[in-house]
Each structure stands twice: as structure tokens, then as C-alpha cells.
Design a protein around this motif. Structure first.
Motif, PDB file in Angstrom:
ATOM      1  N   MET B  20       0.842  -1.198   0.000  1.00  3.96           N
ATOM      2  CA  MET B  20       0.000   0.000   0.000  1.00  3.96           C
ATOM      3  C   MET B  20       0.877   1.247   0.000  1.00  3.96           C
ATOM      4  N   CYS B  21       0.305   2.350  -0.503  1.00  4.20           N
ATOM      5  CA  CYS B  21       1.046   3.609  -0.553  1.00  4.20           C
ATOM      6  C   CYS B  21       1.399   4.063   0.863  1.00  4.20           C
ATOM      7  N   ALA B  22       2.510   4.773   0.987  1.00  2.00           N
ATOM      8  CA  ALA B  22       2.834   5.414   2.262  1.00  2.00           C
ATOM      9  C   ALA B  22       1.691   6.373   2.601  1.00  2.00           C
ATOM     10  N   GLY B  23       1.215   6.294   3.824  1.00  2.00           N
ATOM     11  CA  GLY B  23       0.139   7.189   4.238  1.00  2.00           C
ATOM     12  C   GLY B  23      -1.244   6.649   3.963  1.00  2.00           C
ATOM     13  N   CYS B  24      -1.344   5.445   3.410  1.00  2.00           N
ATOM     14  CA  CYS B  24      -2.664   4.869   3.139  1.00  2.00           C
ATOM     15  C   CYS B  24      -3.288   4.367   4.441  1.00  2.00           C
ATOM     16  N   GLY B  25      -4.583   4.579   4.583  1.00  2.00           N
ATOM     17  CA  GLY B  25      -5.263   4.172   5.812  1.00  2.00           C
ATOM     18  C   GLY B  25      -5.931   2.807   5.734  1.00  2.00           C
ATOM     19  N   ILE B  26      -5.803   2.121   4.620  1.00  2.00           N
ATOM     20  CA  ILE B  26      -6.549   0.861   4.487  1.00  2.00           C
ATOM     21  C   ILE B  26      -6.079  -0.180   5.500  1.00  2.00           C
ATOM     22  N   SER B  27      -4.744  -0.288   5.693  1.00  2.00           N
ATOM     23  CA  SER B  27      -4.286  -1.354   6.605  1.00  2.00           C
ATOM     24  C   SER B  27      -4.746  -1.121   8.048  1.00  2.00           C
ATOM     25  N   PRO B  28      -4.701   0.099   8.611  1.00  2.00           N
ATOM     26  CA  PRO B  28      -5.290   0.248   9.957  1.00  2.00           C
ATOM     27  C   PRO B  28      -6.782  -0.080   9.998  1.00  2.00           C
ATOM     28  N   ILE B  29      -7.493   0.223   8.917  1.00  2.00           N
ATOM     29  CA  ILE B  29      -8.917  -0.121   8.894  1.00  2.00           C
ATOM     30  C   ILE B  29      -9.081  -1.644   8.984  1.00  2.00           C
ATOM     31  N   VAL B  30      -8.340  -2.347   8.136  1.00  2.00           N
ATOM     32  CA  VAL B  30      -8.440  -3.815   8.104  1.00  2.00           C
ATOM     33  C   VAL B  30      -8.027  -4.407   9.453  1.00  2.00           C
ATOM     34  N   ASN B  31      -6.879  -3.955   9.959  1.00  2.00           N
ATOM     35  CA  ASN B  31      -6.380  -4.514  11.214  1.00  2.00           C
ATOM     36  C   ASN B  31      -7.351  -4.250  12.364  1.00  2.00           C
ATOM     37  N   THR B  32      -7.946  -3.073  12.380  1.00  2.00           N
ATOM     38  CA  THR B  32      -8.863  -2.722  13.473  1.00  2.00           C
ATOM     39  C   THR B  32     -10.155  -3.523  13.380  1.00  2.00           C
ATOM     40  N   VAL B  33     -10.694  -3.623  12.194  1.00  2.00           N
ATOM     41  CA  VAL B  33     -11.958  -4.360  12.039  1.00  2.00           C
ATOM     42  C   VAL B  33     -11.760  -5.821  12.424  1.00  2.00           C
ATOM     43  N   VAL B  34     -10.692  -6.427  11.915  1.00  2.00           N
ATOM     44  CA  VAL B  34     -10.469  -7.853  12.203  1.00  2.00           C
ATOM     45  C   VAL B  34     -10.187  -8.052  13.700  1.00  2.00           C
ATOM     46  N   ALA B  35      -9.498  -7.076  14.312  1.00  2.00           N
ATOM     47  CA  ALA B  35      -9.201  -7.187  15.745  1.00  2.00           C
ATOM     48  C   ALA B  35     -10.479  -7.246  16.582  1.00  2.00           C
ATOM     49  N   ALA B  36     -11.563  -6.721  16.035  1.00  2.00           N
ATOM     50  CA  ALA B  36     -12.817  -6.680  16.789  1.00  2.00           C
ATOM     51  C   ALA B  36     -13.549  -8.028  16.792  1.00  2.00           C
ATOM     52  N   CYS B 218      -7.348   9.309   0.378  1.00  2.00           N
ATOM     53  CA  CYS B 218      -6.357   8.705  -0.523  1.00  2.00           C
ATOM     54  C   CYS B 218      -5.248   9.710  -0.801  1.00  2.00           C
ATOM     55  N   THR B 219      -4.115   9.422  -0.205  1.00  2.00           N
ATOM     56  CA  THR B 219      -2.974  10.340  -0.379  1.00  2.00           C
ATOM     57  C   THR B 219      -2.575  10.493  -1.842  1.00  2.00           C
ATOM     58  N   THR B 220      -2.754   9.436  -2.598  1.00  2.00           N
ATOM     59  CA  THR B 220      -2.301   9.450  -3.992  1.00  2.00           C
ATOM     60  C   THR B 220      -3.199  10.294  -4.898  1.00  2.00           C
ATOM     61  N   ASN B 221      -4.504  10.082  -4.781  1.00  2.00           N
ATOM     62  CA  ASN B 221      -5.380  10.747  -5.749  1.00  2.00           C
ATOM     63  C   ASN B 221      -6.208  11.908  -5.184  1.00  2.00           C
ATOM     64  N   TRP B 222      -6.321  11.987  -3.846  1.00  2.00           N
ATOM     65  CA  TRP B 222      -6.809  13.272  -3.312  1.00  2.00           C
ATOM     66  C   TRP B 222      -5.624  14.241  -3.364  1.00  2.00           C
ATOM     67  N   HIS B 223      -4.466  13.601  -3.389  1.00  2.00           N
ATOM     68  CA  HIS B 223      -3.194  14.291  -3.607  1.00  2.00           C
ATOM     69  C   HIS B 223      -2.868  15.304  -2.519  1.00  2.00           C
ATOM     70  N   TYR B 224      -2.399  14.763  -1.403  1.00  2.00           N
ATOM     71  CA  TYR B 224      -1.921  15.607  -0.300  1.00  2.00           C
ATOM     72  C   TYR B 224      -0.712  14.889   0.294  1.00  2.00           C
ATOM     73  N   ASP B 225       0.002  15.556   1.183  1.00  2.00           N
ATOM     74  CA  ASP B 225       1.186  14.934   1.794  1.00  2.00           C
ATOM     75  C   ASP B 225       0.773  13.709   2.604  1.00  2.00           C
ATOM     76  N   SER B 226       1.581  12.676   2.507  1.00  2.00           N
ATOM     77  CA  SER B 226       1.164  11.387   3.047  1.00  2.00           C
ATOM     78  C   SER B 226       0.990  11.381   4.569  1.00  2.00           C
ATOM     79  N   GLU B 227       1.528  12.373   5.269  1.00  2.00           N
ATOM     80  CA  GLU B 227       1.321  12.384   6.729  1.00  2.00           C
ATOM     81  C   GLU B 227      -0.044  12.966   7.103  1.00  2.00           C
ATOM     82  N   LEU B 228      -0.826  13.425   6.116  1.00  2.00           N
ATOM     83  CA  LEU B 228      -2.063  14.144   6.436  1.00  2.00           C
ATOM     84  C   LEU B 228      -3.345  13.294   6.347  1.00  2.00           C
ATOM     85  N   THR B 229      -3.196  11.983   6.110  1.00  2.00           N
ATOM     86  CA  THR B 229      -4.388  11.132   5.961  1.00  2.00           C
ATOM     87  C   THR B 229      -5.324  11.247   7.167  1.00  2.00           C
ATOM     88  N   ILE B 230      -4.750  11.097   8.336  1.00  2.00           N
ATOM     89  CA  ILE B 230      -5.582  11.128   9.546  1.00  2.00           C
ATOM     90  C   ILE B 230      -6.185  12.523   9.732  1.00  2.00           C
TER      91      ILE B 230
END
Lengths: 389, 310
Positions: B20-36, B218-230
Motif C-alpha cells: 500500500m502507498c505510504a500514508g494509506c489508511g486501508i491497513s489500519p482499517i483492516v487490522n482494526t476491524v479484524v481485531a474486533a 487517498c494520499t495518492t489521488n486526493w493528492h496531499y502529503d502522506s502524513e495528512l491522511t488522519i
């Protein structure tokens, strides 16, 4: 060991499914396949089988849910026809690459447009090159027995490929015939349980199925699929021999009917072969040297064996119930292909008949034999049977 | 109630090394949902960023059972898995209990996968469907989807001299899912993982299908610095652009109400897809967007106050 029941082709298929008692059956209606899933659903509703069914919202989801169930570890089935097969095509094409041994009865019907609910083979011929085995059935008896044959081949560890079992829409699916039905216990013992070595519900052994494979691996995976298809041809005969011991019937790649010493032979699939056999009998009685070949295993296609059979004849007419627009018709193309390696070739003629459910009559088949025997042939262009104008 | 520390200390379903791209939030979403989930989880994944970045053959980042079939059918595949589970359990062929989870992006959910989703929800399979919503076809390069917001410039509906970007508001997928009268639907976002976890817990525990839409900038296509996802995810809820709420047994509950909602410009600025809206001639677009957001929020408050069941 067996009882005779009056069954339609659709009922015979549902009867085979009842005896297989799959873990999961996915149902969606499409004419003329609908009675297959209706009869089966009745078995479920009355507790005759304990299969779990999914009455899905489309043919695309039918195949998708079947794949999901099979990947999860279940023996899963669905059935389809025509537009339904066309709609699910994307998933049908994905299934062999996942190596899931799904058996799907297909009740052959014409493809739109114009919309037409009757029999021809344009639906499954369009899906003949995407990695499913295809076994054609002449009548309800074959439609019934081919389900067991297909299941055992599909699940064989050297194969692990999906299989379509084909029968002619309405002509076979809705026509009542006497069908010899095996005992439930015999079928149960023959088909056994599906025992996949990897499946999703085996949660202690996590398994990734359906990954992305790029140019560095995709090619090898497809090559393995083709190896499996090559194995399927061998396994077909092995399983056929086993089934033969139960039914007393034979399961060759193709049936040769009264071909001994024949000069002119017709090659035709499915129910039309039954009509053609009558004509062969009549012409033989008149002293004409004619015969019939009915392909059964269409994918993988037995090129070598077909060649060895065909070279004995002076002339071969191939009757297709669908067209490959802009190219040779599908069955004809394979027959023609099978002869390339042979020094001695029979004369060939391609015919198209029965599109959209148009009946083919004995008189027309007689006419074909007469034409074949007359030698007035053109192997590069097809002729039409029963076409107006 | 679990703490963030407890959640993140659980074994994750995703191994490191996915692409996944640097700054992508998909993996925390997946990890959090499965953790539940208190049971092993089986995932059906639609063709999407998550799928292509985690399973480049011969590698797999998945430590749990996972299947991908095609783009539009994750819900149908999940319904097949769930039915196989019921059947094999009934027949004594398996003993483990499992939870079944489907993941799709917004294209695979709002658009092409919509029919399969609706069918699976209507049939009442016990599974949870999670859409991680990055508001367009981001895997293929920022094309418009039914989830793309009003005014966004995409490659298929770009802003130009005769266009301000997407002229329609996005589909309200959460309310559509809730209208199937399923026991649990929710809207969550990647910046609030505790809220996401709690919702996932309810979803897994629901007696029937559950559905969650999770905002995933989406850091890639909303196009912002990758630290700004959250930061962007947080702004989406602080502006009421993406309210955090749930519909439990038909009743709406809003999980977060900003003390003072921020103006939508706070969320829009810095994203390339909205850059054109800051031109003087597009002022009306932002105004209209603000009006719609405020009206939608007011409507949501009324739904919550009324407690009338979906």
C-alpha cells in the motif's frame, strides 16, 4: 440396482443432484434451466436433501456464490443457460484459474438478439475456450449419468477443473423419457465426499486464493491449467470405466453409431444425434453405407482419437447448432483441425441447423446424407439446413 | 471496552511488507476491524487497492483465510462462504466458528458491486461488509464513482472551462444499506479507530448482515502529503462532511457531534481534487456544498431525535 422413472432432462439432472446431495446449491431461474433448480429446491423444501441453498439475485452472483462456497470447502453447484451463462461469463472464466471443481449443468439455449428461449448451442460454444470441461448429453439418461462422471473427473486431484454438463434446451430438458436411476447408496458411494486439501474454512491453515499474478507468474499458472485439461482427458476414461461398472453404459469420448464400413458419416452433438440415428438405421436398411459420430467430451477435445475415427470414411458432414460468425463453425472447426496431421482426409462439409430452436427433421438429415454421398461438397463454406430463402 | 493499546497489541491479519502507498489508511482499517472479531475471520475481497497490494503472487500479506474473485461480487462470494459454513457445520465436516467479512472499495460497492451487495443483505447472510471509501476509483487513477463528492475533479469528470467536476452529490450508501432493515449499519472513518473498533464489534455480533462505510482519504489521488491522511479524515467529520454514526436495529445514533462544525473549506483545501473550487468562478460550488452538508446534518439529527426505525 436401478429403477426406471419417467423424467424430463431437467428432472434427471435434479435427480442426479439429489443423489449427490451437494453441500451448497445456488439457484437462479433462467429458461429453460429453471426446472433444474426448481426441482432441486423442492427436494430441499421437503427435507429430501439437507443441502443449503442460496436463491441469489442474478446469474453473476450465482456463479460468484458458488465459487465462494467451493473456495470455502463445500461441494457447490449451480445451473444455467443462455443469457445467464453470458451474464456470469466473467466469473465462469475466473473459476478454472482458481482450480475449483464446480459442476454446472448447462441447458443449451440460443443467445440474444433476437431474444429466443429455444435450443441452440451458441451459449456454451462461446464459453468453450475458457478452461471448463464440457460434456454433452444426447438425452435425459446421459444428462443424468454425465453429472456423476463430471463430478468425479472435476474433483480428481490431477484435474481440479470445473465442468459443464450440457443438454438441449426444451428438447431434452422438458421432454419426458424413461430414465434408469441408480440406487441412492450406489451414487453416494461413487461420488463420496469432496475432500479439498486447502479451503477457507480450514482456519488453522490460512489460505490465500485469487491473488494478483503479474507477467512473472500468470503464464505459468495458465500452463498448469492446460496440464490439468490434458489430464482430464485421461481421467475421463478412468472415471468412465468406474461408472460403467454401475450403469452398464460406456463413456467414450464420442459415440460411433453404425460406422462400420461407412462411407458417409454425420457428426452432430446432443439431441439431434438421436434423430440422426433413426435416419442412419433407415438408410442402412436401404443398403446405404452411412453412420454417425456423436461427440460427448467436447472439452478437452479428443483430436487424436477423432482423427483416427474419421480417416476411415470417405466423407464427413458436421452439423453445428451454432455459428462462429466470421469463422468456421465451432464443431466443424474442431473436426477440421483434428484431420490436419492425417495424410488421408475424408471430404468435409459443414452444416448449420436448428438455430433458435428450429426443428430438424429426418427428411433433412436424409437429404444431408444424400448430399454427402453425391460428392457435391464445399469444405470452405457451410450449408444451411431448414433455412428459408 | 477495549483500549487502543489493547487493540493494536493484537496480532494483525496483515503482515508487514504489503504494497500500500505510504500514508494509506486501508491497513489500519483492516487490522482494526479484524481485531474486533472474537472468532477467526475469513475475508472475501473485491478487486481493489487492498487486493492488489496484499497478494502479488507468489506473496501474500494475509495471515488469515482470504479470497478474491472479481470486482463486483465480494458480497456474493461472502454469501457463498457463509452458506458453506452453515452447511459444513451442520454436516459435522468442520468444528471452528468463524466470522465472515467482505471488503470492497467504493467502486466495488456503490457502483459495480451494488446489486450483489443488496442481494446479500436482503437474503440476510450473517456477514459484515466493509467498504473503505476513498471516494473514487483510486486504484485505477481517480475516476468518478457513486461515492465521489459533489465538486470533485476526477479523470472521468474533470474540472474544466465547462465543468466544475462532479455535478451530483454522492450516494448515501449507509442509509441504502439500512433500508434493507439489517441489524447494523454504520459510518466510520480511519482517524477514529476506537469508534471503528466498537462498530466492528457490534457488526460481528449482529444477528444478520452488517454494513460499514469507512472513510479512507487517498494520499495518492486526493493528492496531499502522506502524513495528512488522519488529519483529512478528522476534518471530514469535524466539518460534518462525513458524520460518524450508526444505525443499530434501525435506530440512528450519532457517535460524534462537533461542538462547532468547521467550514467545508477546511476539508477541501490542500486536496488537488478540490483545488479548482477555490477559483472565484467556483465560489458557488463551495456554497452549495456547504448548504447541502448542513441540510444533511440537520436531517441526520432529526433522524436521531425521532428514533423512528429504518
Amino acid at each position: 440396482m436401478s429403477v426406471t422413472k419417467p423424467l424430463t432432462g431437467a428432472q434427471a439432472t435434479a435427480e442426479a443432484m439429489r443423489q449427490i446431495n451437494p453441500d451448497v446449491v445456488v439457484a437462479y431461474p433462467i429458461t429453460p434451466q429453471t426446472p433444474v433448480v426448481e426441482f432441486f429446491s423442492e427436494f430441499v423444501a421437503n427435507g429430501i436433501v439437507d443441502t443449503e441453498t442460496i436463491p441469489v439475485e442474478s446469474e453473476h452472483s450465482a456463479m460468484s456464490a458458488t465459487v465462494g462456497a467451493a473456495a470455502a470447502g463445500a461441494r457447490a453447484m449451480c445451473a444455467t443457460s443462455s443469457q445467464g451463462l453470458a451474464l456470469m461469463w466473467e466469473v465462469v472464466a475466473a473459476t478454472p484459474g482458481l482450480r475449483l471443481p464446480i459442476v454446472m449443468p448447462v441447458v443449451n439455449r440460443a443467445l440474444s438478439a433476437p431474444i429466443n428461449i429455444h435450443c441452440d448451442h451458441s451459449d456454451s460454444m462461446g464459453a468453450a475456450t475458457i478452461g471448463w470441461m464440457q460434456i454433452f448429453s444426447e438425452n435425459a439418461q446421459e444428462a443424468y449419468e454425465n453429472m456423476f462422471l463430471a463430478l468425479k473427473i472435476a474433483e480428481h486431484p490431477d484435474v481440479l477443473l470445473p465442468a459443464m454438463v450440457l443438454q438441449d434446451g426444451f428438447i431434452t430438458s422438458h421432454g419426458v423419457e424413461n430414465v434408469k436411476v441408480l440406487g441412492d447408496g450406489i451414487v453416494k458411494a461413487f461420488v463420496g465426499d469432496r475432500n479439498p486439501d486447502r479451503y477457507l474454512l480450514d482456519v488453522k491453515h490460512p489460505y490465500t486464493i485469487g491473488p494478483l499474478a503479474l507477467p512473472d507468474y500468470y503464464f505459468e499458472i495458465k500452463r498448469q491449467q492446460e496440464e490439468a485439461m490434458i489430464n482430464a482427458k485421461r481421467v475421463y476414461l478412468e472415471v468412465g470405466n468406474e461408472l460403467s461398472r454401475l450403469t452398464g453404459n460406456k463413456y467414450p469420448y464420442f459415440e460411433e453409431y453404425r460406422t462400420d464400413g461407412a462411407e458417409a458419416v454425420i457428426v452432430v452433438l446432443s439431441s439431434a444425434a438421436g434423430t440422426a440415428k433413426d435416419v442412419v438405421d433407415e438408410l442402412r436398411n436401404e443398403g446405404k453405407k452411412v453412420g454417425l459420430i456423436k461427440p460427448i467430451l467436447f472439452r478437452p477435445f479428443p483430436y487424436k482419437e477423432m482423427r483416427e475415427a474419421l480417416v476411415k470414411f470417405a466423407v464427413v458432414g458436421v452439423l453445428d447448432r451454432s455459428m462462429s460468425f466470421g469463422s468456421y463453425d465451432p464443431l466443424y472447426a474442431d473436426i477440421r483441425n483434428s484431420l490436419f496431421e492425417s495424410e488421408r482426409k475424408p471430404k468435409l462439409q459443414s452444416y448449420v441447423f436448428g438455430l433458435g430452436g428450429r426443428d430438424i427433421f429426418k427428411s433433412e438429415i436424409r437429404q444431408v446424407f444424400n448430399e454427402l454421398l453425391s460428392g457435391n461438397l464445399d469444405s470452405e463454406h457451410h450449408k444451411y439446413i431448414g433455412l428459408r430463402g | 471496552m477495549a483500549t487502543i493499546q489493547e487493540i493494536v497489541s493484537r496480532e494483525t491479519p496483515l503482515a508487514p511488507g504489503h504494497r500500500m502507498c505510504a500514508g494509506c489508511g486501508i491497513s489500519p482499517i483492516v487490522n482494526t476491524v479484524v481485531a474486533a472479531s472474537d472468532k477467526p475471520v475469513i475475508i472475501a475481497n473485491a478487486t481493489s487497492c487492498l487486493e492488489v497490494t496484499t497478494t502479488i503472487y507468489p506473496f501474500s500479506a494475509w495471515k488469515i483465510p482470504w479470497v478474491h474473485l472479481t470486482f463486483e461480487n465480494a458480497a456474493a462470494v461472502a454469501s457463498g462462504i457463509e452458506t458453506a459454513y452453515k452447511s459444513l457445520k451442520k454436516r459435522g465436516k468442520i468444528t471452528d466458528d468463524v466470522n465472515i467479512l467482505a471488503f470492497g472499495g467504493d467502486g466495488g460497492t456503490y457502483d459495480i458491486g451494488f446489486q450483489a451487495l443488496s442481494g446479500a443483505l436482503e437474503r440476510g447472510h450473517k456477514f459484515m461488509y466493509v467498504v473503505y471509501d476513498n471516494e473514487g476509483y483510486m486504484n485505477t487513477g481517480n475516476q468518478r464513482s457513486g461515492a465521489t463528492p459533489f465538486g470533485a475533479s476526477t479523470t472521468t469528470v474533470p474540472a474544466g472551462t465547462h465543468s466544475f467536476g462532479k455535478p451530483q452529490w454522492r450516494k448515501n450508501i449507509v442509509e441504502i444499506a439500512a433500508a434493507h432493515r439489517i441489524p447494523f449499519t454504520a459510518q466510520a472513518a480511519v482517524h477514529n479507530l476506537l469508534d471503528l473498533y466498537n462498530k466492528a464489534k457490534k457488526g460481528f455480533g449482529a444477528d444478520g448482515p452488517a454494513f460499514m462505510a469507512v472513510l479512507q482519504p487517498c494520499t495518492t489521488n486526493w493528492h496531499y502529503d502522506s502524513e495528512l491522511t488522519i488529519a483529512y479524515s478528522r476534518l471530514a467529520s469535524e466539518t460534518n462532511f462525513w458524520p460518524l454514526y450508526e444505525v443499530e436495529n434501525g435506530k440512528v445514533h450519532i457517535n460524534y457531534k462537533p461542538k462547532e462544525r468547521k467550514p467545508i473549506e477546511e476539508f477541501l483545501k490542500g486536496q488537488r481534487r478540490f483545488k479548482h473550487l477555490f477559483k472565484p468562478e467556483n465560489k458557488h460550488v463551495i456554497e452549495e456544498m456547504q448548504k447541502m452538508i448542513d441540510e444533511e446534518w440537520e436531517r441526520l439529527l432529526q433522524l436521531e431525535a425521532a428514533q423512528v426505525r429504518f
